[in-house]
Every structure is written in C-alpha cells, then in structure tokens.
Design a protein around this motif. Structure first.
Motif, mmCIF file in Angstrom:
data_model
loop_
_atom_site.group_PDB
_atom_site.id
_atom_site.type_symbol
_atom_site.label_atom_id
_atom_site.label_comp_id
_atom_site.label_asym_id
_atom_site.label_seq_id
_atom_site.Cartn_x
_atom_site.Cartn_y
_atom_site.Cartn_z
ATOM 1 N N VAL A 9 5.890 9.873 0.815
ATOM 2 C CA VAL A 9 5.180 9.250 1.937
ATOM 3 C C VAL A 9 4.485 7.973 1.468
ATOM 4 N N LEU A 10 3.764 8.054 0.365
ATOM 5 C CA LEU A 10 3.080 6.865 -0.149
ATOM 6 C C LEU A 10 4.074 5.764 -0.486
ATOM 7 N N SER A 11 5.190 6.120 -1.093
ATOM 8 C CA SER A 11 6.208 5.127 -1.451
ATOM 9 C C SER A 11 6.781 4.427 -0.237
ATOM 10 N N SER A 12 6.808 5.127 0.890
ATOM 11 C CA SER A 12 7.412 4.559 2.101
ATOM 12 C C SER A 12 6.474 3.625 2.877
ATOM 13 N N LEU A 13 5.195 3.642 2.585
ATOM 14 C CA LEU A 13 4.249 2.868 3.388
ATOM 15 C C LEU A 13 4.545 1.371 3.433
ATOM 16 N N PRO A 14 4.859 0.721 2.313
ATOM 17 C CA PRO A 14 5.173 -0.714 2.413
ATOM 18 C C PRO A 14 6.354 -1.007 3.336
ATOM 19 N N ASP A 15 7.312 -0.090 3.409
ATOM 20 C CA ASP A 15 8.451 -0.269 4.322
ATOM 21 C C ASP A 15 8.033 -0.204 5.785
ATOM 22 N N HIS A 16 6.832 0.320 6.031
ATOM 23 C CA HIS A 16 6.296 0.416 7.386
ATOM 24 C C HIS A 16 5.158 -0.586 7.601
ATOM 25 N N ASN A 17 5.171 -1.642 6.776
ATOM 26 C CA ASN A 17 4.202 -2.744 6.872
ATOM 27 C C ASN A 17 2.764 -2.339 6.589
ATOM 28 N N VAL A 18 2.564 -1.240 5.877
ATOM 29 C CA VAL A 18 1.219 -0.861 5.453
ATOM 30 C C VAL A 18 1.039 -1.440 4.056
ATOM 31 N N SER A 19 0.126 -2.399 3.934
ATOM 32 C CA SER A 19 -0.038 -3.077 2.656
ATOM 33 C C SER A 19 -1.279 -2.639 1.890
ATOM 34 N N LEU A 60 -0.677 -4.300 7.466
ATOM 35 C CA LEU A 60 -1.652 -3.382 8.012
ATOM 36 C C LEU A 60 -2.513 -2.809 6.896
ATOM 37 N N PHE A 61 -3.797 -2.573 7.218
ATOM 38 C CA PHE A 61 -4.734 -1.949 6.284
ATOM 39 C C PHE A 61 -5.179 -0.650 6.937
ATOM 40 N N ASP A 62 -4.726 0.471 6.386
ATOM 41 C CA ASP A 62 -5.150 1.780 6.875
ATOM 42 C C ASP A 62 -6.493 2.075 6.213
ATOM 43 N N THR A 63 -7.564 1.979 6.992
ATOM 44 C CA THR A 63 -8.908 2.050 6.435
ATOM 45 C C THR A 63 -9.426 3.468 6.257
ATOM 46 N N HIS A 64 -8.665 4.462 6.700
ATOM 47 C CA HIS A 64 -9.160 5.839 6.569
ATOM 48 C C HIS A 64 -7.986 6.818 6.634
ATOM 49 N N ALA A 65 -7.388 7.052 5.476
ATOM 50 C CA ALA A 65 -6.250 7.977 5.392
ATOM 51 C C ALA A 65 -6.623 9.133 4.477
ATOM 52 N N HIS A 66 -6.001 10.264 4.693
ATOM 53 C CA HIS A 66 -6.257 11.436 3.836
ATOM 54 C C HIS A 66 -4.942 11.945 3.245
ATOM 55 N N TYR A 67 -4.324 11.122 2.405
ATOM 56 C CA TYR A 67 -3.078 11.531 1.765
ATOM 57 C C TYR A 67 -3.297 12.580 0.686
ATOM 58 N N ASP A 68 -4.556 12.873 0.378
ATOM 59 C CA ASP A 68 -4.865 13.960 -0.543
ATOM 60 C C ASP A 68 -4.789 15.318 0.153
ATOM 61 N N ASP A 69 -4.683 15.338 1.461
ATOM 62 C CA ASP A 69 -4.658 16.585 2.228
ATOM 63 C C ASP A 69 -3.461 17.436 1.833
ATOM 64 N N GLU A 70 -3.657 18.745 1.911
ATOM 65 C CA GLU A 70 -2.597 19.681 1.498
ATOM 66 C C GLU A 70 -1.322 19.538 2.314
ATOM 67 N N GLN A 71 -1.397 19.000 3.525
ATOM 68 C CA GLN A 71 -0.173 18.824 4.314
ATOM 69 C C GLN A 71 0.809 17.860 3.645
ATOM 70 N N PHE A 72 0.328 17.055 2.684
ATOM 71 C CA PHE A 72 1.195 16.129 1.959
ATOM 72 C C PHE A 72 1.594 16.653 0.586
ATOM 73 N N ASP A 73 1.258 17.895 0.266
ATOM 74 C CA ASP A 73 1.544 18.414 -1.067
ATOM 75 C C ASP A 73 3.032 18.404 -1.406
ATOM 76 N N THR A 74 3.874 18.580 -0.426
ATOM 77 C CA THR A 74 5.317 18.649 -0.721
ATOM 78 C C THR A 74 5.991 17.284 -0.761
ATOM 79 N N ASP A 75 5.366 16.267 -0.132
ATOM 80 C CA ASP A 75 6.056 14.962 -0.079
ATOM 81 C C ASP A 75 5.108 13.769 -0.224
ATOM 82 N N ARG A 76 3.962 13.963 -0.839
ATOM 83 C CA ARG A 76 2.954 12.900 -0.949
ATOM 84 C C ARG A 76 3.528 11.632 -1.567
ATOM 85 N N ARG A 77 4.196 11.765 -2.688
ATOM 86 C CA ARG A 77 4.728 10.583 -3.394
ATOM 87 C C ARG A 77 5.740 9.843 -2.511
#
Length: 195
Positions: free
Chosen positions: A20-30, A1-18
C-alpha cells in the motif's frame, strides 16, 4: 497530495502495508503524515520511515490508550522525536466522549506529551472529541505546559494541529513547513462552517 493524517500502522494493513505504501506515489500522494496511537504503533511506523521518503511520523499516545502509557514509553518517544522525519508529537489529547482511559490519566499524559513537544520544538497533533466542557481545561493545559508551542494564531510558527473528526476539523500547522522545508507558514487554523 499531502495526506496529513493516515494510520498505516493500523492492523488492517498488516498483510499489505508495504504494498500500500509503495503504491501511494502512483496515486499522486507525495507526502504522508502518520500519527501514532501508542508506543507499538509508533515503533511500527518508525520502522518504515527510512524506506519511504514521502512518509513522516508523529509519535505519541492517543487518549484512548493513556492508561496503558508508561514513563518508559515517554522516554522512547523522546528518543524517537530526534529522528528528522518525526515532525510532530501525537496523536495526543483528551477524549471524554468515549472515556476509554480514566480522565486523570488522560490529563497527565497530555501534559507529559505537550512538555515533550515543547522540549523538541515539535507541533502537537491534538485529538479532540465533542466535549465543550473540557475545552476550557484543554486551553488551560496548553497555556500552562507549552504555551508558545501550541497557542493557535501565535506569530511564532510553533502551533497546534488539531484533529477533530466529529466536526471535520483538521489543521496542519508547522508540520507542512518541516516536511516541505520551505520556511513559510503553510498551515493555518480552519474554522468549521458556522464556527
């Protein structure tokens, strides 16, 4: 999958951004394209580009933040756009629905950032809200500032990508080509139902 518009810079990810990003390949987001909304969000996402091979960025200022954008920000976006994983300028545009920034500032910063996209031959990731009266102006700005970069349907693959959440209208143009590096035009203009 190609997520063409994500906002992982958003403050809601401040506590677990790394995490969440690390988990994306496990969810077939390439592949992920993360557009910035201002200079701070651009800096934040830039800090993760080298760590996550599937993460790409668009740098720019959203129309909501246009009044806070400075010429120094524009210079910094210019430097950022030299990074090989910065594949677009955005999220830029006009938003007269919410009017969070004065319209003259939105227009000025849209012109500035379209010129940046033209200079660096990057696609412009464009935000739009329902504002039919302004669509003609936006078209005129595109023609005036960066016609060959952002004219939809041009044979030249340097196209505009549009994000219009109100109409569920997403376009991915040359970004996928740059990310995938296959030399083929994989994005195209999608018309909403009945449009």
């Amino acid at each position: 999958l190609f997520d063409t518009h994500a906002h992982y810079d958003d403050e809601q990810f401040d506590t677990d951004r790394r995490e969440v990003l690390s988990s994306l390949p496990d969810h077939n987001v390439s592949l992920v394209l993360n557009p910035a909304s201002n200079i701070d969000s651009a800096r934040k996402i830039m800090s993760y580009l080298d760590e996550f091979p599937f993460l790409y960025a668009a740098v720019g200022t959203h129309p909501h933040d246009a009044a806070r954008m400075t010429d120094d920000d524009l210079s910094e976006f210019e430097k950022m756009s030299e990074h090989p994983k910065v594949v677009a300028i955005g999220e830029i545009g006009l938003d007269y629905y919410y009017d969070n920034s004065p319209r003259p500032e939105q227009k000025k910063r849209l012109r500035d950032q379209l010129a940046l996209a033209l200079h660096h031959q990057r696609v412009a990731l464009h935000h739009a809200e329902p504002a039919d009266a302004e669509r003609a102006h936006e078209h005129a700005v595109r023609e005036e500032v960066a016609g060959d970069v952002v004219v939809e349907g041009a044979e030249d693959r340097r196209l505009l990508a549009v994000d219009e959440p109100a109409r569920q209208h997403h376009v991915v143009a040359r970004v996928a080509d740059q990310v995938l590096g296959d030399g083929e035009r994989v994005g195209h203009h999608l018309q909403p139902a009945g449009g």
